[in-house]
Design a protein around this motif. Structure first.
Motif, short mmCIF file in Angstrom:
data_model
loop_
_atom_site.label_atom_id
_atom_site.label_comp_id
_atom_site.label_asym_id
_atom_site.label_seq_id
_atom_site.Cartn_x
_atom_site.Cartn_y
_atom_site.Cartn_z
N SER A 39 -89.22 -39.67 101.22
CA SER A 39 -89.09 -38.95 102.48
C SER A 39 -89.39 -39.88 103.65
CB SER A 39 -90.07 -37.77 102.51
OG SER A 39 -91.40 -38.26 102.56
N ALA A 41 -91.63 -39.31 105.84
CA ALA A 41 -93.08 -39.38 105.94
C ALA A 41 -93.64 -40.46 105.01
CB ALA A 41 -93.70 -38.03 105.63
N SER A 65 -98.76 -39.34 111.51
CA SER A 65 -98.74 -37.89 111.60
C SER A 65 -97.37 -37.44 111.10
CB SER A 65 -98.97 -37.43 113.04
OG SER A 65 -98.87 -36.03 113.13
N GLY A 66 -97.30 -37.08 109.82
CA GLY A 66 -96.01 -36.74 109.21
C GLY A 66 -95.13 -37.96 109.16
N SER A 67 -93.98 -37.91 109.82
CA SER A 67 -93.08 -39.08 109.87
C SER A 67 -93.21 -39.82 111.18
CB SER A 67 -91.63 -38.64 109.65
OG SER A 67 -91.23 -37.74 110.67
#
Length: 108
Positions: A39, A41, A65-67
């Motif tokens: 992914s 991320a 923070s996430g991706s």
């Protein structure tokens, strides 16, 4: 594969991080193995780990923070030209054409 992110730290140190899936990367580039990343991320986390491994030399650190990557200590950030691969948000430059030439923002 082969996309390079060039970061110049506040110290002037330059590092090139190359996203790689096949163990073929440019001389002098820091390999970021994304072969198993499933992914965006995951890619962000792998890139952050590579950048943070060089913080002592560059002064650049990254949080994830996430991706999304949030940079600290960078002077310049050059992203691959491939549209949509990376998007930079966040730096604002204010220009005041009336102000004097003092780079520190002071009036004197």
């Amino acid at each position: 594969d082969g996309q390079v992110i060039r970061i110049t730290g506040a110290t002037g140190a330059v590092r090139r991080y190359e996203l790689d899936t096949n163990s073929s990367f440019g001389t002098g580039n820091i390999r970021v193995n994304i072969a198993g990343a499933g992914s965006s991320a995951s890619v962000a986390s792998l890139l952050a780990a590579a950048i943070n491994a060089n913080t002592a030399q560059t002064g650049v650190s990254v949080s994830v923070s996430g991706s999304r990557l949030v940079f600290s200590g960078e002077r310049t950030l050059e992203l691959p030209a491939q549209e949509g691969l990376f998007v930079a948000n966040g730096r604002t430059i204010f220009v005041d054409k009336i102000a004097g030439p003092n780079a520190d923002g002071s009036q004197a």
